[in-house]
Scaffold this motif. Structure first.
Motif, short mmCIF file in Angstrom:
data_model
loop_
_atom_site.label_atom_id
_atom_site.label_comp_id
_atom_site.label_asym_id
_atom_site.label_seq_id
_atom_site.Cartn_x
_atom_site.Cartn_y
_atom_site.Cartn_z
N PHE A 143 -5.33 5.16 0.40
CA PHE A 143 -4.34 4.56 0.30
C PHE A 143 -4.93 3.86 -1.09
CE2 PHE A 143 -6.83 2.01 2.99
CZ PHE A 143 -6.81 0.57 2.46
N VAL A 186 0.36 5.51 0.91
CA VAL A 186 -0.77 6.47 1.15
C VAL A 186 -1.24 7.22 0.05
CG1 VAL A 186 -0.94 7.99 3.50
CG2 VAL A 186 -0.35 6.11 3.78
N TYR A 227 0.78 -1.54 -0.24
CA TYR A 227 0.25 -0.27 -0.07
C TYR A 227 0.85 0.82 -0.33
CZ TYR A 227 0.68 1.06 4.76
OH TYR A 227 1.46 1.60 6.14
#
Length: 135
Positions: A49, A44, A42
């Motif tokens: 995200f 941000v 992931y």
């Protein structure tokens, strides 16, 4: 995971069978949709995200429990998006996230999940040091 709101409506998520989504400090998102493990990277964004490089187990379920089926679909939607072709990379998944105290609300594709923080995840793929004895 404590709550779910999807096209069928709102529901409280039972403690068992243990659906969850976890984030590590080194950029991995890990999930359990009650039948399959999920993982991805992931990044941000200003609104939440983006998930990439997803892997998912292929166990599935028999489809005999509508509550569990909804939970599985909801968790999975935070990791994967349907693709119209097998020759292209999977679509990037963008999730909106709002953190309020220990409650995290995730929203994507008409599904909203409410999660409650239960602790801190160690970095993924980095074993915790353990004591060893020699001799």
């Amino acid at each position: 995971m404590t709550g779910l709101h999807d096209g069928t409506g709102r529901m409280q998520v039972p403690t068992r069978p243990g659906a969850e989504i976890d984030f590590t400090s080194d950029g991995y998102v890990l999930g359990n949709d009650t039948a399959n493990p999920l993982q991805g990277r992931y990044r941000v964004t200003p609104t939440g995200f983006v998930v990439t490089d997803v892997a998912i187990g292929g166990v599935g379920s028999a489809g005999s429990d509508p509550v569990r089926d909804r939970i599985e679909a909801a968790v999975d939607s935070m990791f994967i998006a349907p693709s119209s072709t097998l020759t292209q990379p999977p679509p990037t998944v963008e999730v909106t996230a709002v953190l309020t105290g220990t409650s995290l609300t995730l929203h994507r594709a008409g599904t909203t999940l409410t999660l409650t923080r239960h602790g801190t995840e160690p970095p993924f793929g980095h074993p915790t040091p353990t004591a060893t004895r020699t001799g």
